[in-house]
Scaffold this motif. Structure first.
Motif, PDB file in Angstrom:
ATOM      1  N   ASP A   1       0.826  -1.213   0.000  1.00 58.83           N
ATOM      2  CA  ASP A   1       0.000   0.000   0.000  1.00 58.83           C
ATOM      3  C   ASP A   1       0.859   1.262   0.000  1.00 58.83           C
ATOM      4  OD1 ASP A   1      -2.313  -1.419   0.015  1.00 58.83           O
ATOM      5  OD2 ASP A   1      -2.656  -1.268   2.176  1.00 58.83           O
ATOM      6  N   THR A   2       1.810   1.303   0.938  1.00 58.05           N
ATOM      7  CA  THR A   2       2.669   2.480   1.045  1.00 58.05           C
ATOM      8  C   THR A   2       4.075   2.049   1.437  1.00 58.05           C
ATOM      9  OG1 THR A   2       0.811   3.832   1.798  1.00 58.05           O
ATOM     10  CG2 THR A   2       2.998   4.713   2.212  1.00 58.05           C
ATOM     11  N   LEU A   3       5.053   2.607   0.752  1.00 58.29           N
ATOM     12  CA  LEU A   3       6.441   2.334   1.085  1.00 58.29           C
ATOM     13  C   LEU A   3       7.121   3.680   1.303  1.00 58.29           C
ATOM     14  CD1 LEU A   3       7.881  -0.460   1.065  1.00 58.29           C
ATOM     15  CD2 LEU A   3       8.906   0.214  -1.080  1.00 58.29           C
ATOM     16  N   ILE A   4       7.742   3.830   2.476  1.00 55.87           N
ATOM     17  CA  ILE A   4       8.442   5.087   2.727  1.00 55.87           C
ATOM     18  C   ILE A   4       9.926   4.777   2.842  1.00 55.87           C
ATOM     19  CG2 ILE A   4       8.508   7.189   4.124  1.00 55.87           C
ATOM     20  CD1 ILE A   4       5.837   6.461   5.281  1.00 55.87           C
ATOM     21  N   ILE A   5      10.687   5.348   1.935  1.00 54.46           N
ATOM     22  CA  ILE A   5      12.126   5.079   1.920  1.00 54.46           C
ATOM     23  C   ILE A   5      12.849   6.179   2.679  1.00 54.46           C
ATOM     24  CG2 ILE A   5      14.161   4.681   0.473  1.00 54.46           C
ATOM     25  CD1 ILE A   5      12.231   3.744  -1.737  1.00 54.46           C
ATOM     26  N   PHE A   6      13.393   5.802   3.826  1.00 48.00           N
ATOM     27  CA  PHE A   6      14.235   6.713   4.607  1.00 48.00           C
ATOM     28  C   PHE A   6      15.685   6.349   4.319  1.00 48.00           C
ATOM     29  CE2 PHE A   6      10.294   6.793   7.156  1.00 48.00           C
ATOM     30  CZ  PHE A   6      10.125   8.160   7.265  1.00 48.00           C
ATOM     31  N   PRO A   7      16.620   7.269   4.617  1.00 52.63           N
ATOM     32  CA  PRO A   7      18.028   6.984   4.316  1.00 52.63           C
ATOM     33  C   PRO A   7      18.529   5.657   4.884  1.00 52.63           C
ATOM     34  CG  PRO A   7      17.749   9.281   4.853  1.00 52.63           C
ATOM     35  CD  PRO A   7      16.410   8.640   5.068  1.00 52.63           C
ATOM     36  N   THR A   8      18.070   5.260   6.071  1.00 56.45           N
ATOM     37  CA  THR A   8      18.632   4.040   6.650  1.00 56.45           C
ATOM     38  C   THR A   8      17.638   2.892   6.774  1.00 56.45           C
ATOM     39  OG1 THR A   8      18.180   4.997   8.802  1.00 56.45           O
ATOM     40  CG2 THR A   8      20.441   5.207   7.972  1.00 56.45           C
TER      41      THR A   8
ATOM     42  N   ILE B   1      13.569   1.191   5.321  1.00 53.46           N
ATOM     43  CA  ILE B   1      12.346   1.302   4.525  1.00 53.46           C
ATOM     44  C   ILE B   1      11.162   0.937   5.415  1.00 53.46           C
ATOM     45  CG2 ILE B   1      11.020   0.234   2.659  1.00 53.46           C
ATOM     46  CD1 ILE B   1      13.464  -0.014   1.024  1.00 53.46           C
ATOM     47  N   GLU B   2      10.159   1.772   5.428  1.00 58.48           N
ATOM     48  CA  GLU B   2       8.940   1.473   6.181  1.00 58.48           C
ATOM     49  C   GLU B   2       7.903   0.942   5.198  1.00 58.48           C
ATOM     50  OE1 GLU B   2       8.210   1.771   9.454  1.00 58.48           O
ATOM     51  OE2 GLU B   2      10.047   2.813  10.145  1.00 58.48           O
ATOM     52  N   LEU B   3       7.468  -0.308   5.441  1.00 59.35           N
ATOM     53  CA  LEU B   3       6.448  -0.914   4.590  1.00 59.35           C
ATOM     54  C   LEU B   3       5.131  -0.841   5.365  1.00 59.35           C
ATOM     55  CD1 LEU B   3       6.935  -4.382   2.876  1.00 59.35           C
ATOM     56  CD2 LEU B   3       4.785  -3.721   3.857  1.00 59.35           C
TER      57      LEU B   3
ATOM     58  N   ILE C   1       3.869  -9.987   6.614  1.00 62.68           N
ATOM     59  CA  ILE C   1       5.139 -10.726   6.703  1.00 62.68           C
ATOM     60  C   ILE C   1       5.533 -11.254   5.324  1.00 62.68           C
ATOM     61  CG2 ILE C   1       6.236 -12.814   7.631  1.00 62.68           C
ATOM     62  CD1 ILE C   1       4.526 -12.373  10.179  1.00 62.68           C
ATOM     63  N   ARG C   2       4.519 -11.718   4.591  1.00 60.82           N
ATOM     64  CA  ARG C   2       4.779 -12.229   3.235  1.00 60.82           C
ATOM     65  C   ARG C   2       5.355 -11.108   2.354  1.00 60.82           C
ATOM     66  NH1 ARG C   2       1.807 -12.344  -1.546  1.00 60.82           N
ATOM     67  NH2 ARG C   2       2.346 -14.083  -2.910  1.00 60.82           N
ATOM     68  N   ALA C   3       4.722  -9.938   2.411  1.00 59.29           N
ATOM     69  CA  ALA C   3       5.188  -8.814   1.592  1.00 59.29           C
ATOM     70  C   ALA C   3       6.611  -8.414   1.983  1.00 59.29           C
ATOM     71  CB  ALA C   3       4.242  -7.629   1.742  1.00 59.29           C
ATOM     72  N   GLU C   4       6.881  -8.397   3.277  1.00 58.69           N
ATOM     73  CA  GLU C   4       8.224  -7.990   3.725  1.00 58.69           C
ATOM     74  C   GLU C   4       9.282  -8.994   3.252  1.00 58.69           C
ATOM     75  OE1 GLU C   4       8.769  -6.777   7.905  1.00 58.69           O
ATOM     76  OE2 GLU C   4      10.727  -7.769   7.802  1.00 58.69           O
ATOM     77  N   THR C   5       8.967 -10.278   3.386  1.00 59.99           N
ATOM     78  CA  THR C   5       9.906 -11.321   2.970  1.00 59.99           C
ATOM     79  C   THR C   5      10.192 -11.213   1.472  1.00 59.99           C
ATOM     80  OG1 THR C   5       8.860 -12.726   4.610  1.00 59.99           O
ATOM     81  CG2 THR C   5      10.302 -13.816   3.035  1.00 59.99           C
TER      82      THR C   5
ATOM     83  N   ILE D   1      14.168  -3.236   6.658  1.00 68.79           N
ATOM     84  CA  ILE D   1      12.747  -2.993   6.394  1.00 68.79           C
ATOM     85  C   ILE D   1      11.988  -3.129   7.719  1.00 68.79           C
ATOM     86  CG2 ILE D   1      10.686  -3.734   5.145  1.00 68.79           C
ATOM     87  CD1 ILE D   1      12.503  -5.012   3.056  1.00 68.79           C
ATOM     88  N   ASN D   2      11.122  -2.182   7.963  1.00 70.72           N
ATOM     89  CA  ASN D   2      10.237  -2.276   9.122  1.00 70.72           C
ATOM     90  C   ASN D   2       8.798  -2.245   8.606  1.00 70.72           C
ATOM     91  OD1 ASN D   2       9.616  -2.203  11.998  1.00 70.72           O
ATOM     92  ND2 ASN D   2       8.811  -0.161  11.530  1.00 70.72           N
ATOM     93  N   SER D   3       7.979  -3.189   9.057  1.00 71.89           N
ATOM     94  CA  SER D   3       6.623  -3.279   8.514  1.00 71.89           C
ATOM     95  C   SER D   3       5.550  -3.030   9.562  1.00 71.89           C
ATOM     96  CB  SER D   3       6.381  -4.664   7.936  1.00 71.89           C
ATOM     97  OG  SER D   3       7.400  -4.979   7.038  1.00 71.89           O
TER      98      SER D   3
END
Ligand SMILES: [Zn+2]
Length: 309
Positions: free
Chosen positions: A76-83, A85-87, A120-124, A139-141
């Motif tokens: 749905d949303t992915l936020i890319i930070f320098p260190t 990624i927030e899923l 968890i599936r999406a993160e993997t 990655i943090n979900s």
């Protein structure tokens, strides 16, 4: 924050929505349409919140459909930070739910898929995909429950659930990223966007044919077909709504293109699809003004001027 990919309604949602007033949707498809509409509404609410409150430097990608090792997954949303990624998966569940033994229940006995499993599936899969392209990052979900009318009893603290009362502190945490976006972050964003697919293998679009859907101009307010031409305007006999003929045609042709992407916009096709305009000269004038004319020796046609319309 910078939005590097915007959200648009899925093809399934757009088609079902149009078919809801141009044909008779089955009960199952009507339910599916409602579900998709709710989901999309929730995603837009979350987008709005981020637009207003997310301040730190980051790249925001809205809605991704990716495939790795023959497995397709949606984000749905992915936020890319320098260190990191927030899923983020957004859920618009409404009402009281109970968490019990790794399951979600509504009204004590109605079991619902635990959104954590999908997360968890999406993160993997995202990990695998990034690795395959030589991009490694943390990655943090989280699942964000955006509906203020949502409650989850027995919600365990160690789960990635963000309840409505926790959203503000969640965004505050996101705002505590202070580093600058790097070229590498941008490269990850570009790569993911380039891999995005439009068509989901999970979409369930009912079969429909040109001859079976109702043609004509619909009122943009009430979706009625009781629209008559009055000078430069289209007038709705059901709700009294009024719109410019050129706008009405653009709306009506948008439905045409979404339902039948392979059909060309030609004067003849528009004449047949819009029904209420009896003068082909008039159709031609409107098309010339609002669409791009493509000359072809045997048959010329028109194209939409701006992609995305
Ligand atoms: Zn109307």
């Amino acid at each position: 924050m910078k939005v590097v990919k915007k959200r648009t309604p899925s093809k399934e949602l757009q088609i079902l929505d149009i078919l809801s007033y141009r044909s008779n949707l089955s009960e199952k498809d009507t339910q599916q349409l409602l579900k998709l509409k709710k989901g999309y509404e929730g995603e837009l609410l979350f987008d709005q919140l981020l637009d207003q409150q997310l301040q730190s430097e980051c790249l925001v990608i809205r809605d991704l459909l990716l495939t790795v090792n023959n497995s397709t997954f949606q984000i749905d949303t992915l936020i890319i930070f320098p260190t990191i990624i927030e899923l983020i998966d957004v859920k618009y569940f409404e009402g009281e739910y109970i968490y019990q033994k790794d399951n979600f229940y509504k009204d004590t006995d109605y079991k619902i898929k635990n959104p954590e499993h999908q997360l968890i599936r999406a993160e993997t899969l995202l990990h695998q995909l990034l690795q395959r392209h030589g991009m490694k990052t943390l990655i943090n979900s989280s699942v964000v429950f955006i509906n203020p009318e949502f409650t989850l009893y027995n919600s365990p603290r160690d789960k990635p659930f963000i309840l409505p009362t926790q959203i503000n502190s969640f965004i505050k945490r996101l705002n505590s990223n202070y580093s600058k976006v790097t070229k590498q972050n941008q490269a990850i964003a570009n790569k993911l966007i380039s891999l995005h697919q439009e068509d989901s293998p999970y979409q369930t679009i009912p079969e429909y044919h040109y001859d079976q859907v109702q043609k004509g101009v619909v009122c943009h307010q009430c979706h009625s077909f009781s629209v008559v031409l009055q000078g430069h305007y289209c007038h709705c006999n059901d709700c009294g709504g009024k719109m410019l003929l050129s706008e009405a045609i653009i709306h009506t042709l948008r439905d045409f293109t979404i339902l039948f992407p392979d059909k060309k916009i030609t004067t003849g096709n528009v004449y047949d699809w819009c029904v209420i305009i009896s003068s082909k000269q008039r159709i031609k004038r409107i098309l010339m003004k609002h669409f791009k004319f493509v000359y072809n020796r045997r048959w010329s046609y028109y194209e939409w001027k701006a992609p995305g319309r």
